[in-house]
Design a protein around this motif. Structure first.
Motif, PDB file in Angstrom:
ATOM      1  N   ILE A  61       0.817  -1.169   0.108  1.00 46.52           N
ATOM      2  CA  ILE A  61       0.027  -0.182  -0.154  1.00 46.52           C
ATOM      3  C   ILE A  61       0.919   1.334   0.038  1.00 46.52           C
ATOM      4  O   ILE A  61       1.877   1.259   0.364  1.00 46.52           O
ATOM      5  N   GLU A  62       0.273   2.344  -0.470  1.00 47.52           N
ATOM      6  CA  GLU A  62       0.959   3.600  -0.412  1.00 47.52           C
ATOM      7  C   GLU A  62      -0.301   4.593   0.097  1.00 47.52           C
ATOM      8  O   GLU A  62      -1.229   4.804  -0.401  1.00 47.52           O
ATOM      9  N   GLY A  63      -0.019   5.114   1.211  1.00 52.80           N
ATOM     10  CA  GLY A  63      -1.056   5.824   1.887  1.00 52.80           C
ATOM     11  C   GLY A  63      -0.809   6.243   3.256  1.00 52.80           C
ATOM     12  O   GLY A  63       0.174   6.095   3.777  1.00 52.80           O
ATOM     13  N   THR A  64      -1.805   7.093   3.883  1.00 59.40           N
ATOM     14  CA  THR A  64      -1.602   7.574   5.308  1.00 59.40           C
ATOM     15  C   THR A  64      -2.743   7.220   6.109  1.00 59.40           C
ATOM     16  O   THR A  64      -3.684   6.808   5.546  1.00 59.40           O
ATOM     17  N   TYR A  65      -2.487   6.933   7.314  1.00 57.56           N
ATOM     18  CA  TYR A  65      -3.717   6.853   8.339  1.00 57.56           C
ATOM     19  C   TYR A  65      -3.552   7.557   9.715  1.00 57.56           C
ATOM     20  O   TYR A  65      -2.505   7.745  10.148  1.00 57.56           O
ATOM     21  N   ASP A  66      -4.594   8.554   9.750  1.00 55.28           N
ATOM     22  CA  ASP A  66      -4.668   9.279  10.970  1.00 55.28           C
ATOM     23  C   ASP A  66      -3.582  10.254  11.010  1.00 55.28           C
ATOM     24  O   ASP A  66      -2.836  10.361  11.982  1.00 55.28           O
ATOM     25  N   GLY A  67      -2.857  10.575   9.816  1.00 51.22           N
ATOM     26  CA  GLY A  67      -1.812  11.511   9.542  1.00 51.22           C
ATOM     27  C   GLY A  67      -0.334  10.980   9.582  1.00 51.22           C
ATOM     28  O   GLY A  67       0.589  11.484   9.314  1.00 51.22           O
ATOM     29  N   ASN A  68      -0.438   9.580   9.550  1.00 50.91           N
ATOM     30  CA  ASN A  68       0.899   8.927   9.610  1.00 50.91           C
ATOM     31  C   ASN A  68       1.070   8.213   8.419  1.00 50.91           C
ATOM     32  O   ASN A  68       0.024   7.431   7.830  1.00 50.91           O
ATOM     33  N   THR A 126       1.611   5.112   6.304  1.00 53.32           N
ATOM     34  CA  THR A 126       1.368   3.610   6.530  1.00 53.32           C
ATOM     35  C   THR A 126       1.973   2.820   5.203  1.00 53.32           C
ATOM     36  O   THR A 126       1.619   1.538   5.228  1.00 53.32           O
ATOM     37  N   SER A 127       2.646   3.560   4.402  1.00 52.51           N
ATOM     38  CA  SER A 127       3.213   3.071   3.071  1.00 52.51           C
ATOM     39  C   SER A 127       4.150   1.786   3.510  1.00 52.51           C
ATOM     40  O   SER A 127       4.834   1.664   4.506  1.00 52.51           O
ATOM     41  N   GLY A 128       3.916   0.531   2.567  1.00 55.51           N
ATOM     42  CA  GLY A 128       4.929  -0.596   2.830  1.00 55.51           C
ATOM     43  C   GLY A 128       4.179  -1.627   2.451  1.00 55.51           C
ATOM     44  O   GLY A 128       3.056  -1.640   1.769  1.00 55.51           O
ATOM     45  N   THR A 129       5.108  -2.972   2.567  1.00 56.89           N
ATOM     46  CA  THR A 129       4.445  -4.262   2.210  1.00 56.89           C
ATOM     47  C   THR A 129       4.030  -5.066   3.559  1.00 56.89           C
ATOM     48  O   THR A 129       5.045  -5.009   4.361  1.00 56.89           O
ATOM     49  N   TYR A 130       3.082  -5.630   3.568  1.00 61.12           N
ATOM     50  CA  TYR A 130       2.508  -6.270   4.745  1.00 61.12           C
ATOM     51  C   TYR A 130       2.211  -7.687   4.421  1.00 61.12           C
ATOM     52  O   TYR A 130       1.535  -8.013   3.208  1.00 61.12           O
ATOM     53  N   ASN A 131       2.720  -8.502   5.372  1.00 62.12           N
ATOM     54  CA  ASN A 131       2.458 -10.020   5.251  1.00 62.12           C
ATOM     55  C   ASN A 131       1.237 -10.311   5.982  1.00 62.12           C
ATOM     56  O   ASN A 131       0.884  -9.704   7.039  1.00 62.12           O
ATOM     57  N   ALA A 132       0.153 -10.827   5.271  1.00 57.99           N
ATOM     58  CA  ALA A 132      -1.193 -11.096   5.869  1.00 57.99           C
ATOM     59  C   ALA A 132      -1.612 -12.417   5.973  1.00 57.99           C
ATOM     60  O   ALA A 132      -1.121 -13.374   5.058  1.00 57.99           O
ATOM     61  N   GLY A 133      -2.512 -12.547   6.789  1.00 58.79           N
ATOM     62  CA  GLY A 133      -3.098 -14.209   6.759  1.00 58.79           C
ATOM     63  C   GLY A 133      -4.440 -14.123   7.351  1.00 58.79           C
ATOM     64  O   GLY A 133      -4.911 -13.314   8.305  1.00 58.79           O
ATOM     65  N   SER A 134      -5.325 -14.827   6.880  1.00 58.82           N
ATOM     66  CA  SER A 134      -6.553 -15.029   7.543  1.00 58.82           C
ATOM     67  C   SER A 134      -7.235 -16.578   7.660  1.00 58.82           C
ATOM     68  O   SER A 134      -6.661 -17.398   6.836  1.00 58.82           O
ATOM     69  N   VAL A 135      -7.790 -16.890   8.635  1.00 63.15           N
ATOM     70  CA  VAL A 135      -8.737 -18.193   8.592  1.00 63.15           C
ATOM     71  C   VAL A 135      -9.994 -18.177   8.527  1.00 63.15           C
ATOM     72  O   VAL A 135     -10.535 -17.052   8.945  1.00 63.15           O
ATOM     73  N   TRP A 136     -10.516 -18.744   7.444  1.00 63.93           N
ATOM     74  CA  TRP A 136     -12.109 -18.717   7.173  1.00 63.93           C
ATOM     75  C   TRP A 136     -12.678 -20.011   7.619  1.00 63.93           C
ATOM     76  O   TRP A 136     -12.204 -21.325   7.264  1.00 63.93           O
ATOM     77  N   LYS A 137     -14.065 -20.137   8.178  1.00 63.60           N
ATOM     78  CA  LYS A 137     -14.846 -21.162   8.467  1.00 63.60           C
ATOM     79  C   LYS A 137     -16.288 -20.978   7.906  1.00 63.60           C
ATOM     80  O   LYS A 137     -16.933 -19.946   7.912  1.00 63.60           O
ATOM     81  N   ASN A 138     -16.583 -22.247   7.145  1.00 63.85           N
ATOM     82  CA  ASN A 138     -17.923 -22.336   6.923  1.00 63.85           C
ATOM     83  C   ASN A 138     -18.755 -22.770   7.882  1.00 63.85           C
ATOM     84  O   ASN A 138     -18.762 -23.831   8.576  1.00 63.85           O
ATOM     85  N   GLN A 139     -19.724 -21.790   8.327  1.00 60.95           N
ATOM     86  CA  GLN A 139     -20.743 -22.215   9.451  1.00 60.95           C
ATOM     87  C   GLN A 139     -21.973 -21.876   8.771  1.00 60.95           C
ATOM     88  O   GLN A 139     -22.410 -20.784   8.307  1.00 60.95           O
ATOM     89  N   SER A 140     -22.946 -23.036   8.754  1.00 59.50           N
ATOM     90  CA  SER A 140     -24.430 -22.932   8.255  1.00 59.50           C
ATOM     91  C   SER A 140     -24.359 -22.472   6.989  1.00 59.50           C
ATOM     92  O   SER A 140     -25.253 -21.469   6.662  1.00 59.50           O
ATOM     93  N   GLY A 141     -23.197 -22.705   6.125  1.00 67.12           N
ATOM     94  CA  GLY A 141     -23.307 -22.399   4.590  1.00 67.12           C
ATOM     95  C   GLY A 141     -22.670 -21.021   4.431  1.00 67.12           C
ATOM     96  O   GLY A 141     -22.684 -20.577   2.984  1.00 67.12           O
TER      97      GLY A 141
END
Length: 74
Positions: A27-34, A36-51
């Motif tokens: 990303i390239e940008g700011t948040y709350d005046g700071n 935040t540009s850079g590369t982030y490693n991200a991960g998520s866990v998803w679960k199927n609950q009742s479809g």
């Protein structure tokens, strides 16, 4: 936010109703005046609950920049 890009996306099934995803976000940008540009490693866990797929966990961490060069002792 000036730019946002996802790369290196990977998904792995962990059983019949759960998947884990990992990816990089640049990303390239700011948040709350700071800057935040850079590369982030991200991960998520998803679960199927009742479809319905629901995110049950998410994390991201900014990649560290290069280490400062060591100074020579004279």
């Amino acid at each position: 936010m000036k730019s946002f890009a996802i790369s290196a996306y990977n998904i792995v099934a962990v059983g019949t109703d759960t998947v884990m995803s990992s990816y990089k976000v640049t990303i390239e940008g700011t948040y709350d005046g700071n800057d935040t540009s850079g590369t982030y490693n991200a991960g998520s866990v998803w679960k199927n609950q009742s479809g319905v797929w629901q995110a049950i966990f998410h994390t991201n961490v900014k990649e560290a920049g290069p280490a400062p060069a060591a100074q020579k002792k004279e």
